[in-house]
Every structure is written in structure tokens, then in C-alpha cells.
Design an enzyme around this catalytic site. Structure first.
Site, short mmCIF file in Angstrom:
data_model
loop_
_atom_site.label_atom_id
_atom_site.label_comp_id
_atom_site.label_asym_id
_atom_site.label_seq_id
_atom_site.Cartn_x
_atom_site.Cartn_y
_atom_site.Cartn_z
N LYS A 94 51.25 41.66 41.54
CA LYS A 94 50.89 42.99 41.03
C LYS A 94 49.59 42.94 40.23
CE LYS A 94 53.73 44.97 38.04
NZ LYS A 94 54.56 43.80 38.21
N THR B 285 47.28 40.69 40.55
CA THR B 285 46.23 40.37 41.52
C THR B 285 45.72 41.64 42.20
OG1 THR B 285 47.22 38.19 41.91
CG2 THR B 285 45.67 39.00 43.58
N ARG C 147 48.35 43.74 30.61
CA ARG C 147 49.09 43.16 29.50
C ARG C 147 48.66 41.72 29.27
NH1 ARG C 147 54.88 43.36 31.60
NH2 ARG C 147 53.75 43.03 33.54
N LYS D 9 57.01 31.80 36.44
CA LYS D 9 56.09 32.77 37.01
C LYS D 9 54.62 32.36 36.90
CE LYS D 9 56.50 37.18 36.40
NZ LYS D 9 56.51 37.68 37.78
N ALA E 199 59.10 43.99 31.11
CA ALA E 199 59.63 45.26 31.59
C ALA E 199 61.13 45.22 31.87
CB ALA E 199 58.90 45.70 32.85
N PHE F 81 57.21 44.45 36.68
CA PHE F 81 58.27 44.41 37.70
C PHE F 81 58.22 45.64 38.60
CE2 PHE F 81 60.25 41.55 34.39
CZ PHE F 81 60.01 40.38 35.10
N PHE G 28 49.85 37.65 52.08
CA PHE G 28 50.01 36.23 51.81
C PHE G 28 49.68 35.46 53.08
CE2 PHE G 28 51.99 37.79 48.12
CZ PHE G 28 52.25 36.75 47.23
N TRP H 138 43.40 38.54 47.17
CA TRP H 138 43.52 37.15 46.74
C TRP H 138 42.46 36.29 47.45
CZ3 TRP H 138 44.42 32.34 48.84
CH2 TRP H 138 44.85 31.32 47.96
#
Length: 541
Positions: free
Chosen positions: A57, A59, A80, A91, A259, A287, A367, A395
């Protein structure tokens, strides 16, 4: 990286509004920035129900801002701050990835200008003031068994969830049960993120309820008389931080509540500052849309009068396959059938955003393990279901890989807003929670434990029941059961505890077995981290 003074100059920031923290970081004195008559429009980035590693998210948020900048738009990204708990846990960091990152990544993901440490210090200073008050005679008649304020640490540490303080005899304080939350779950984090200025910060801090007397009357920070000291500890942390993306897009990073156990949005001050500096502000909420986005709409939007002009839902092939029943260790394998089954989860998040009166755009975050057939299948499914979607490859390609998404977002920004919350603040606590469960999660009903019902009656007696709801719920399912994947129906959410957060201005409802102090996994990311002889970080992601 460009010197941060150059980023500030391009943004139109005056020298007096910029406080340098080295060559590539700065804080912004938001009081020195004039308010625009036409503030920038806000684009909120959210996601579907994620895998444990997240769906990129941040990214996509960064890549979208870079794409808009490449297209000549005036844009700032507002994110954030990362917490060391997930950075060292599973993570990793929260600065994006690949060619879609904010820099300097290592410093942002570690101690970044000291904001989280200041929040930790203020929180634990309050704990020290409380225990000292008990030790020095307890003038306020506080019941040590009813102290609700906990200490915090910015690290996942399950061993600290429940502790005993004051051992060692009379000279070492009053013996009582206590515990630790992670810093990003602290009410002081929420207060910092929802305060409008220093004066509002102090007022909110003074309202924080720390416990109850023997007569069961609430005791707040104002009663202890320490709101000024806590504000003093936070006077620098309240200023948002300025950094940059790889492509030089201005990035304001400030505040970091989770979140799933908090409200999951960056600070109002940071978002408002960005709105006064650019035409478009790209921000995120943690999230899935069932968590951060819902809280953005019901808490942050209300308190700051910030209405999202567009919402992006980040989806990935791997998360959709997980939601479609594929085992987490097999997500690299092609499985169109599981992908299509997982689209039920995506559709629920789309419907949730539409329920708020905003038409979402889906970003398919690519991905390298995605097959062409899987990508083609999802693009076709969205087209058949009248959902705008863009294949997003930020990415690997940076802003160039996000231009299709940027075009869809720009088209939504030109449309009038029909945004509206799903519940009214005047609704009962039970009705507000039921609305979230039924309209956002897609559940059937809510069950309140006997303890939660008792707390509701108490909250009503104190006159706190008009506050919005902040649900503490697993991020892995629309329900409160992590393994109930996809788009479950006819499920019941159980609320076991309700915690008033008067400083933040919401009621936290704990569901399932959600913890406000997470634990580390069996093999935390920290095992791969190191530093070379030149002081360069290794293994940080």
C-alpha cells in the site's frame, strides 16, 4: 537524494518554516504556513484484506504521487511513520519498496527524528506521575485496581503485556498490576495524530482518563496537573517531517497508529499541511478498507473536516488467492480459480467505499510472481463488474509504472463528492458498532459480552456515548476470526471490552483476541539485520 532545502524550495516552503535535521530530513513549522483558500484535494489509499507481509500500500501510495508529479501535477505524499515493532518483526518498514520509496529509508524506519521516542517518553512519564501520586499519599483517591493507563514500548514484546510494578517494599511504590502496549497503540499517539495545534494537543492530553477512584469516578490528566509537562515533551514531535521520494516528490511523514488496534491514519497536521502546499495530497490508511479507511471516514474526516475526493484500493494477485483459499506457502503458484474466488473479498471492499459515497479505483499492484493469465483474468473481472482498475508496476518502474492509475485518479478528482458517514454520532454505541459490522464487514450481528455491556452503561452515565467508534479487529479477515477468509456472511462479531479514549475522542472496541502489544514471530526480520563497518544498514526492508 536532493538536499532537503531544495525539496522545500520547490514546494514553496519559506526558510522560517523549515527546521533542518541534517542534509536530507527536516521538520516543518506548520504555524508558519498560510492556509490556502482552495486546499489540495485528498486521495486516500487503502487495500483489500492483506497477507501477513502486506500488499504494498505504501509502495503504491508513493508510486502514485511520483506518477502525478511526472504528469505535471502539484502533489505531496503524506504517510505514517514506521513502528520498530513490525520493522524488526515480520512486515519490515513502511517506506515503500523498489523504485517507489521515500528516502532516507534507513533513518525513517529506525528512529526518524525522535517522534515515536517522544511519544513513548510522554506516555511513560504519565505512568510515572500516576505511580508517584499513589506513593505520595493518593490525594485523588485513585483505586490502584482501576488504573487503565499502561506503559508503552515501540517494540513487539509479548512478555510485557501483563506485569506487576512497585515490588521491593514501601520505598519502591505501590504494588499493582500493570502492562505495556506498543507505542503506536498509545492514546498519546492518537492524540498527536488528531490534534490541530499545540493548544489542542494540550487540551486533548488533559482529557485523557487514566483510571477511576474508589468511588468509580473517572480521573483524568487534568486532575493530576501534568498536561503541561506532557505537552512540553511533545512540542517538537507535533511538527510534521519532510523527506522525499526516490523521484524527488515531497513527502510528509508524521504519526503512526496501527489500524487494527488504533485509528490507522497519519496526523491531521501533516495532511492539512500538505493540503496547504499542493493541489493533490496522496495519503494512506492502514490495512484494508474495513479498518484504516473506515476509521479515516468516521474519525479523521469528522475531526478534521477532510473529505477524500478519491479512494484507491490496492489489490494483489497473491492476496486475492489467499482470500480464495490458497495456502500462504503456495501463493507464488498460478491459480486462476483461487484468484476468482478471492475477488469476493475485493468486491466487499469496493462496496464499502461506495457506501461512503465515493467511487473507488483499484490498483493492481504487480508482483514478479504474478502470471499473465492471472493479471488478465483480474483486469477482465473488474471490467465486467464496472470497477475501474489499473495495472500498477511502481515497484519495478517507479512513477512511470503508476501513470495509468494516476489518470484514473485524476478523472475521479474532477467529479463532485457525495461523501457521507455511515452512522451518526448521536446513535447509540450498540447501533454504531452494528452499523460498522453490517455495512463495512458484511456481518450479521454483534454480541457484547457482559463486561462490555457494563462498560457501555458506565460510558453512557459519564456522557461519553456520542463519541465515534474505533474497532480493534484482526486485519486478516472481514470478521473477528483471522482464518475466516474471503467474504464471509452471517458471522457475528463479539465485542469483549470498550475503552474510552477521551483525549483522542473515540471509543475503542476490542474484538476477538486482538492484542494491543503484539509479539514477534518465530523468525523475526531482525535476524537478517546488521550494519557494515561504514555504518550502512544491512537487511532492512
Amino acid at each position: 537524494m536532493q538536499p532537503i532545502v531544495r525539496i522545500a524550495e520547490n514546494l514553496g516552503l519559506s526558510d522560517e518554516a523549515l527546521e533542518l535535521y541534517g542534509k536530507f530530513k527536516a521538520k516543518i513549522d506548520f504555524t508558519k504556513i498560510p492556509e490556502r483558500t482552495s486546499p489540495g484535494k485528498v486521495v486516500l489509499v487503502t487495500a483489500i484484506s492483506p497477507t501477513s507481509a502486506g500488499e504494498g500500500k505504501s509502495t503504491v501510495t508513493v508510486g502514485l504521487s511520483d506518477a502525478l508529479k511526472r504528469m505535471g501535477q502539484s502533489v505531496v505524499v503524506a504517510l505514517r511513520e514506521p513502528s520498530l515493532g513490525p520493522v524488526m518483526g515480520v512486515k519490515g518498514g513502511a517506506t515503500g519498496g523498489g523504485y517507489s520509496q521515500v528516502l532516507p529509508m534507513e533513518e525513517i524506519n529506525l528512529h526518524f527524528n525522535g517522534d515515536l521516542h517522544a511519544i513513548t517518553t510522554a506516555n511513560n512519564a504519565l505512568s510515572a506521575f500516576i505511580d508517584n501520586h499513589l506513593h505520595q499519599g493518593n490525594e485523588l483517591n485513585i483505586d490502584p485496581r482501576r488504573i487503565t493507563w499502561k506503559r508503552v514500548l515501540d517494540m513487539n514484546d509479548r512478555s510485557l503485556r501483563n506485569i506487576i510494578v512497585g515490588l521491593g517494599g514501601p520505598s519502591h511504590g505501590i504494588t499493582r498490576e500493570d502492562g505495556f502496549d506498543i507505542t503506536v497503540a498509545s492514546e498519546i499517539m492518537a492524540v498527536l495524530c488528531l490534534a490541530k495545534n499545540l493548544e489542542d494537543l494540550k487540551e486533548r492530553l488533559s482529557r485523557i482518563v487514566i483510571g477511576y477512584t474508589y468511588e468509580n469516578e473517572p480521573v483524568n490528566v487534568r486532575s493530576l496537573g501534568v498536561e503541561g509537562a506532557l505537552t512540553l515533551l511533545l512540542k517538537e514531535a507535533i511538527k510534521p517531517n519532510l523527506v522525499q521520494t526516490i523521484e524527488g516528490t515531497p513527502s510528509i511523514i508524521h504519526g503512526g497508529p496501527f489500524a487494527n488496534i488504533a485509528h490507522g491514519c497519519n496526523s491531521i497536521i501533516a495532511t492539512k499541511t500538505a493540503m496547504n502546499l499542493a493541489d493533490i495530497v496522496i495519503t494512506e490508511a492502514g490495512f484494508g478498507a474495513d479498518l484504516g479507511a473506515e476509521k479515516f471516514m468516521h474519525i479523521k474526516s469528522r475531526q478534521a473536516n477532510i473529505i477524500p475526493s478519491s479512494v484507491v484500493i490496492v489489490a494483489t494477485v497473491r492476496a486475492l488467492k489467499l482470500q480464495g483459499g490458497k495456502h500462504k506457502n503456495e501463493l507464488k503458484d498460478e491459480d486462476v480459480e483461487a484468484l476468482l474466488e478471492g475477488t469476493k473479498n475485493l468486491m466487499k471492499h469496493v462496496e464499502t467505499i461506495r457506501a461512503f459515497g465515493v467511487e473507488p479505483v483499484v490498483a493492481l499492484n504487480k508482483f514478479i510472481t504474478d502470471s499473465e493469465q492471472e493479471i488478465h483474468t483480474l483486469l477482465n473481472w473488474c471490467k465486467e463488474n464496472n470497477i475501474s482498475i489499473a495495472l500498477t508496476d511502481v515497484w519495478a518502474k517507479g512513477g512511470a509504472g503508476g501513470e495509468d492509475l494516476a489518470k484514473l485518479v485524476l478523472s475521479e478528482l474532477d467529479k463532485p463528492s457525495n461523501f457521507s458517514p455511515l452512522y451518526e454520532l448521536a446513535d447509540s454505541i450498540e447501533q454504531k458498532v452494528r452499523t460498522i459490522v453490517q455495512k463495512v464487514y458484511g456481518g450479521k450481528e454483534v454480541v457484547f459480552t457482559e463486561n462490555a455491556l457494563k462498560q457501555i452503561r458506565q460510558i453512557e452515565d459519564y456522557g461519553w456515548d456520542s463519541l465515534p467508534i474505533c474497532m480493534a479487529k484482526t486485519q486478516y479477515s472481514l470478521s473477528d476470526q483471522p482464518k475466516l477468509i474471503g467474504r464471509p456472511t452471517d458471522f457475528t462479531i463479539t465485542v469483549r471490552e470498550i475503552i474510552p479514549k477521551l483525549g483522542a475522542g473515540f471509543l475503542v472496541c476490542l474484538t476477538g483476541d486482538i492484542m494491543t502489544m503484539p509479539g514477534l514471530p518465530k523468525k523475526p526480520a531482525a535476524l537478517n539485520m546488521d550494519v557494515d563497518n561504514d555504518g550502512q544498514a544491512i537487511g532492512l526492508f
